[in-house]
Design an enzyme around this catalytic site. Structure first.
Site, mmCIF file in Angstrom:
data_model
loop_
_atom_site.group_PDB
_atom_site.id
_atom_site.type_symbol
_atom_site.label_atom_id
_atom_site.label_comp_id
_atom_site.label_asym_id
_atom_site.label_seq_id
_atom_site.Cartn_x
_atom_site.Cartn_y
_atom_site.Cartn_z
ATOM 1 C CD GLU A 96 42.483 38.986 33.399
ATOM 2 O OE1 GLU A 96 42.822 38.075 34.183
ATOM 3 O OE2 GLU A 96 41.949 38.772 32.306
ATOM 4 C CB CYS A 145 36.545 35.607 33.892
ATOM 5 S SG CYS A 145 36.896 36.178 35.565
HETATM 6 N N1 THU Z 1 42.166 33.145 33.600
HETATM 7 C C1 THU Z 1 42.803 34.326 33.841
HETATM 8 O O1 THU Z 1 43.725 34.402 34.660
HETATM 9 N N2 THU Z 1 42.390 35.427 33.159
HETATM 10 C C2 THU Z 1 41.488 35.416 32.145
HETATM 11 O O2 THU Z 1 41.295 36.438 31.497
HETATM 12 C C3 THU Z 1 40.761 34.173 31.836
HETATM 13 C C4 THU Z 1 41.049 33.002 32.688
HETATM 14 C C5 THU Z 1 42.669 31.941 34.276
HETATM 15 C C6 THU Z 1 41.807 31.332 35.344
HETATM 16 C C7 THU Z 1 42.288 29.898 35.344
HETATM 17 O O3 THU Z 1 43.455 29.795 36.144
HETATM 18 C C8 THU Z 1 42.682 29.630 33.899
HETATM 19 O O4 THU Z 1 42.855 30.914 33.310
HETATM 20 C C9 THU Z 1 41.672 28.827 33.103
HETATM 21 O O5 THU Z 1 40.393 29.373 33.224
#
Ligand code: THU
Length: 137
Positions: free
Chosen positions: A55, A91
């Site tokens: 995001e 997150c």
């Molecule tokens: N992550 C995202 O890119 N977006 C989200 O909405 C949740 C988590 C990624 C961060 C990390 O690279 C992996 O997912 C595991 O947490």
């Protein structure tokens, strides 16, 4: 642009994920009010904390290109080698970045899984009582 079209862009963005540590691959597609789509993927790091979520990658690409007004974002994430078995919500850090540029009452977050189940929420629903630029006035 329909949610379904934006979800397809997020799925394509997920193909670009760099996730050698978590093996969890995420794609996002951000629609501007001017009708442009900016895509992002998660980009991990051996030191872990510099990891950038899909995001934020999408937002930072768009802001760099001069965009400041956004309508909605689609997010698709799931374990490597799967088709994204469930929806993946942004997150807390990404919600805060959205708060910087988006109206919490109107900005829409579309969460989708690989089976095309989708859930649409406003930023306010995901980040109630958020702190944003208005609070500094
Ligand atoms: N992550 C995202 O890119 N977006 C989200 O909405 C949740 C988590 C990624 C961060 C990390 O690279 C992996 O997912 C595991 O947490």
């Amino acid at each position: 642009m329909t949610n379904r079209e934006l979800i397809l862009e997020a799925k394509e963005a997920r193909e670009h994920a760099y996730a050698p540590y978590s093996h969890f691959r995420v794609g996002a597609a951000l629609l501007t009010k001017s009708g442009k789509v900016f895509k992002g993927c998660n980009i991990e790091n051996a030191a872990y904390s510099p990891t950038n979520c899909a995001e934020r990658t999408a937002f930072f690409r768009a802001v760099y290109e001069g965009e400041r007004e956004f309508e909605k974002i689609a997010v698709v994430g799931g374990a490597e080698g799967t088709d994204a078995d469930q929806t993946c919500a942004p997150c807390g850090v990404c919600r805060q970045v959205m708060m910087e540029f988006c109206n919490p009452e109107t900005f829409q977050i579309v969460l989708a899984d690989g089976k095309d189940h989708e859930l649409q929420l406003t930023l306010k629903e995901l980040l109630p009582y958020g702190f944003g630029p208005e609070n500094l006035n």
